[in-house]
Write a protein that holds these residues in place. Structure first.
Motif, PDB file in Angstrom:
ATOM      1  N   VAL A 122       0.857  -1.185   0.000  1.00  0.00           N
ATOM      2  CA  VAL A 122       0.000   0.000   0.000  1.00  0.00           C
ATOM      3  C   VAL A 122       0.894   1.236   0.000  1.00  0.00           C
ATOM      4  CG1 VAL A 122      -1.762   1.320   1.241  1.00  0.00           C
ATOM      5  CG2 VAL A 122      -1.848  -1.183   1.237  1.00  0.00           C
ATOM      6  N   LEU A 123       0.651   2.141  -0.937  1.00  0.00           N
ATOM      7  CA  LEU A 123       1.357   3.424  -0.989  1.00  0.00           C
ATOM      8  C   LEU A 123       0.415   4.506  -0.487  1.00  0.00           C
ATOM      9  CD1 LEU A 123       2.944   3.217  -4.573  1.00  0.00           C
ATOM     10  CD2 LEU A 123       3.900   2.404  -2.411  1.00  0.00           C
ATOM     11  N   ASP A 124       0.922   5.392   0.366  1.00  0.00           N
ATOM     12  CA  ASP A 124       0.115   6.487   0.898  1.00  0.00           C
ATOM     13  C   ASP A 124       0.431   7.756   0.118  1.00  0.00           C
ATOM     14  OD1 ASP A 124      -1.277   8.400   2.305  1.00  0.00           O
ATOM     15  OD2 ASP A 124      -0.082   8.226   4.138  1.00  0.00           O
ATOM     16  N   ASN A 125      -0.560   8.254  -0.619  1.00  0.00           N
ATOM     17  CA  ASN A 125      -0.375   9.453  -1.430  1.00  0.00           C
ATOM     18  C   ASN A 125      -1.111  10.652  -0.832  1.00  0.00           C
ATOM     19  OD1 ASN A 125       0.446  11.102  -3.510  1.00  0.00           O
ATOM     20  ND2 ASN A 125      -1.212  10.499  -4.870  1.00  0.00           N
ATOM     21  N   SER A 126      -1.114  10.753   0.497  1.00  0.00           N
ATOM     22  CA  SER A 126      -1.712  11.921   1.143  1.00  0.00           C
ATOM     23  C   SER A 126      -0.686  13.026   1.351  1.00  0.00           C
ATOM     24  CB  SER A 126      -2.310  11.533   2.502  1.00  0.00           C
ATOM     25  OG  SER A 126      -3.318  10.559   2.328  1.00  0.00           O
ATOM     26  N   GLY A 127       0.588  12.726   1.098  1.00  0.00           N
ATOM     27  CA  GLY A 127       1.658  13.690   1.336  1.00  0.00           C
ATOM     28  C   GLY A 127       2.109  14.389   0.074  1.00  0.00           C
ATOM     29  N   THR A 128       3.419  14.613  -0.017  1.00  0.00           N
ATOM     30  CA  THR A 128       3.989  15.363  -1.141  1.00  0.00           C
ATOM     31  C   THR A 128       4.316  14.421  -2.303  1.00  0.00           C
ATOM     32  OG1 THR A 128       6.282  15.051  -0.444  1.00  0.00           O
ATOM     33  CG2 THR A 128       5.071  16.950   0.511  1.00  0.00           C
ATOM     34  N   PRO A 129       4.485  14.977  -3.507  1.00  0.00           N
ATOM     35  CA  PRO A 129       4.920  14.154  -4.642  1.00  0.00           C
ATOM     36  C   PRO A 129       6.248  13.445  -4.374  1.00  0.00           C
ATOM     37  CG  PRO A 129       4.049  16.238  -5.441  1.00  0.00           C
ATOM     38  CD  PRO A 129       4.115  16.350  -3.943  1.00  0.00           C
ATOM     39  N   ASP A 130       7.176  14.124  -3.686  1.00  0.00           N
ATOM     40  CA  ASP A 130       8.463  13.500  -3.386  1.00  0.00           C
ATOM     41  C   ASP A 130       8.294  12.297  -2.458  1.00  0.00           C
ATOM     42  OD1 ASP A 130       9.857  15.244  -4.975  1.00  0.00           O
ATOM     43  OD2 ASP A 130      10.586  16.505  -3.328  1.00  0.00           O
ATOM     44  N   GLN A 131       7.384  12.414  -1.494  1.00  0.00           N
ATOM     45  CA  GLN A 131       7.142  11.285  -0.585  1.00  0.00           C
ATOM     46  C   GLN A 131       6.562  10.091  -1.345  1.00  0.00           C
ATOM     47  OE1 GLN A 131       4.707  13.520   2.177  1.00  0.00           O
ATOM     48  NE2 GLN A 131       6.304  13.503   3.741  1.00  0.00           N
ATOM     49  N   LEU A 132       5.673  10.363  -2.293  1.00  0.00           N
ATOM     50  CA  LEU A 132       5.123   9.278  -3.103  1.00  0.00           C
ATOM     51  C   LEU A 132       6.218   8.652  -3.963  1.00  0.00           C
ATOM     52  CD1 LEU A 132       2.651   7.641  -4.024  1.00  0.00           C
ATOM     53  CD2 LEU A 132       2.318   9.367  -5.818  1.00  0.00           C
ATOM     54  N   ALA A 133       7.051   9.474  -4.588  1.00  0.00           N
ATOM     55  CA  ALA A 133       8.127   8.963  -5.437  1.00  0.00           C
ATOM     56  C   ALA A 133       9.079   8.071  -4.635  1.00  0.00           C
ATOM     57  CB  ALA A 133       8.887  10.123  -6.082  1.00  0.00           C
ATOM     58  N   GLU A 134       9.364   8.451  -3.387  1.00  0.00           N
ATOM     59  CA  GLU A 134      10.223   7.622  -2.530  1.00  0.00           C
ATOM     60  C   GLU A 134       9.589   6.259  -2.282  1.00  0.00           C
ATOM     61  OE1 GLU A 134      10.915   9.826   1.053  1.00  0.00           O
ATOM     62  OE2 GLU A 134      11.932  11.459  -0.026  1.00  0.00           O
ATOM     63  N   GLN A 135       8.280   6.234  -2.063  1.00  0.00           N
ATOM     64  CA  GLN A 135       7.594   4.955  -1.821  1.00  0.00           C
ATOM     65  C   GLN A 135       7.623   4.074  -3.070  1.00  0.00           C
ATOM     66  OE1 GLN A 135       3.754   5.268   0.533  1.00  0.00           O
ATOM     67  NE2 GLN A 135       4.161   7.433   0.115  1.00  0.00           N
ATOM     68  N   VAL A 136       7.445   4.700  -4.251  1.00  0.00           N
ATOM     69  CA  VAL A 136       7.492   3.928  -5.501  1.00  0.00           C
ATOM     70  C   VAL A 136       8.889   3.363  -5.708  1.00  0.00           C
ATOM     71  CG1 VAL A 136       7.293   4.070  -8.014  1.00  0.00           C
ATOM     72  CG2 VAL A 136       5.569   5.173  -6.563  1.00  0.00           C
ATOM     73  N   GLU A 137       9.894   4.175  -5.442  1.00  0.00           N
ATOM     74  CA  GLU A 137      11.277   3.709  -5.593  1.00  0.00           C
ATOM     75  C   GLU A 137      11.556   2.525  -4.668  1.00  0.00           C
ATOM     76  OE1 GLU A 137      15.061   2.944  -6.562  1.00  0.00           O
ATOM     77  OE2 GLU A 137      13.665   4.210  -7.694  1.00  0.00           O
ATOM     78  N   ARG A 138      11.068   2.601  -3.433  1.00  0.00           N
ATOM     79  CA  ARG A 138      11.271   1.507  -2.478  1.00  0.00           C
ATOM     80  C   ARG A 138      10.543   0.248  -2.962  1.00  0.00           C
ATOM     81  NH1 ARG A 138      10.428   4.235   1.779  1.00  0.00           N
ATOM     82  NH2 ARG A 138       8.214   3.812   2.056  1.00  0.00           N
ATOM     83  N   PHE A 139       9.314   0.411  -3.461  1.00  0.00           N
ATOM     84  CA  PHE A 139       8.549  -0.723  -4.001  1.00  0.00           C
ATOM     85  C   PHE A 139       9.323  -1.377  -5.148  1.00  0.00           C
ATOM     86  CE2 PHE A 139       5.590  -2.015  -7.440  1.00  0.00           C
ATOM     87  CZ  PHE A 139       5.053  -3.133  -6.835  1.00  0.00           C
ATOM     88  N   TRP A 140       9.856  -0.561  -6.049  1.00  0.00           N
ATOM     89  CA  TRP A 140      10.590  -1.105  -7.197  1.00  0.00           C
ATOM     90  C   TRP A 140      11.838  -1.852  -6.724  1.00  0.00           C
ATOM     91  CZ3 TRP A 140       8.906  -1.110 -12.195  1.00  0.00           C
ATOM     92  CH2 TRP A 140       9.813  -1.587 -13.161  1.00  0.00           C
ATOM     93  N   ARG A 141      12.559  -1.248  -5.809  1.00  0.00           N
ATOM     94  CA  ARG A 141      13.801  -1.832  -5.312  1.00  0.00           C
ATOM     95  C   ARG A 141      13.575  -3.114  -4.523  1.00  0.00           C
ATOM     96  NH1 ARG A 141      15.295   2.397  -2.655  1.00  0.00           N
ATOM     97  NH2 ARG A 141      14.692   1.662  -0.595  1.00  0.00           N
ATOM     98  N   GLU A 142      12.543  -3.111  -3.663  1.00  0.00           N
ATOM     99  CA  GLU A 142      12.349  -4.236  -2.753  1.00  0.00           C
ATOM    100  C   GLU A 142      11.464  -5.348  -3.301  1.00  0.00           C
ATOM    101  OE1 GLU A 142      10.883  -2.539   0.891  1.00  0.00           O
ATOM    102  OE2 GLU A 142      12.767  -1.465   1.287  1.00  0.00           O
TER     103      GLU A 142
END
Length: 198
Positions: free
Chosen positions: A171-191
Motif C-alpha cells: 500500500v502506498l500512501d499518497n496523502s503527502g507530497t509528490p516526493d514522498q510518493l516517489a520515494e515509496q514507488v522507488e522503495r517498491f521497485w527496489r524491494e
C-alpha cells in the motif's frame, strides 16, 4: 513476466504512480484509457452502450457524452452494473491483447481502478494499492471540475480502502507530497520488483 495490479480509489493518484513505474521501465496497461478506446465512435462497445442507455448518452457529434452517462450510472447501482457488463469484458480482452504483445521478461502494470470490485486481485503476481485520505481525494476531484457531491458519490460507488487493503501486497500512501510518493514507488521497485525480475 511480472504482472502487477495497480489500483486505488478515484483521486488517489494511480496515474502518478503509473507514470513513476513507467519511468522505471514498466509497461503500463491503463484500464481507463482502454475503456475510452473501446467506446470510441463506430465501436461495438459504443453501439452496445447506446442500445442499453439510449441516444441521450451521445453528443451531437455521435461520441459518448461521458457526463450524461455518469449522471445515469453514478445515481443508480443497477445501471452501473449494466454498463460494467458491457465495458469490463471489452477492456479485459483489449488488455490481454496488449499484454500478449509484451516481451516475456516485461514488468506489466495493469492500472485497474475497479480491480477489487471486479474480483481480479488473484490475476496478478503483486497487487499495489494507492491510498489518499478522503479529504485529499475530494479536493483533487473538485480540482478536476466535479462538484463536491459528485466527488463523494464517485468515491462511495467504489470499494473502500479497507477492501483494497485486504487484497494488497503493498500500500502506498499518497496523502503527502509528490516526493514522498516517489520515494515509496522507488522503495517498491527496489524491494519487490527488482528481486522478482532479476
Amino acid at each position: 513476466m511480472l504482472r502487477i495490479g495497480l489500483t486505488g480509489g478515484i483521486g488517489s493518484g494511480k496515474s502518478t504512480v503509473s507514470a513513476l513505474l513507467a519511468e522505471r521501465g514498466a509497461l503500463v496497461v491503463d484500464a481507463d484509457l482502454i475503456a475510452r478506446e473501446v467506446l470510441e465512435p463506430g465501436t461495438p462497445g459504443l453501439e452496445a452502450v447506446v442500445t442499453e442507455f439510449g441516444p441521450e448518452v451521445l453528443t451531437s457529434e455521435g461520441a459518448l457524452d461521458r457526463a450524461a452517462l455518469a449522471g445515469i450510472v453514478f445515481a443508480d447501482a443497477a445501471a452501473r452494473g449494466r454498463l460494467d457488463a458491457i465495458v469490463h469484458p471489452l477492456v479485459r480482452r483489449r488488455s490481454a491483447e496488449l499484454i500478449a504483445a509484451a516481451p516475456a521478461d516485461a514488468v506489466v502494470v495493469n492500472d485497474v481502478p475497479l480491480l477489487v470490485e471486479t474480483g481480479q486481485a488473484g490475476s496478478y503476481d503483486l497487487v499495489l494499492v494507492v491510498e489518499a485520505d478522503p479529504g485529499t481525494r475530494v479536493a483533487r476531484l473538485i480540482g478536476r471540475g466535479l462538484s463536491e457531491a459528485d466527488a463523494r458519490a464517485r468515491i462511495a460507488a467504489q470499494a473502500s480502502d479497507q477492501q483494497r487493503r485486504a487484497v494488497a501486497d503493498v500500500v502506498l500512501d499518497n496523502s503527502g507530497t509528490p516526493d514522498q510518493l516517489a520515494e515509496q514507488v522507488e522503495r517498491f521497485w527496489r524491494e519487490r520488483v527488482a528481486p522478482a525480475v532479476g
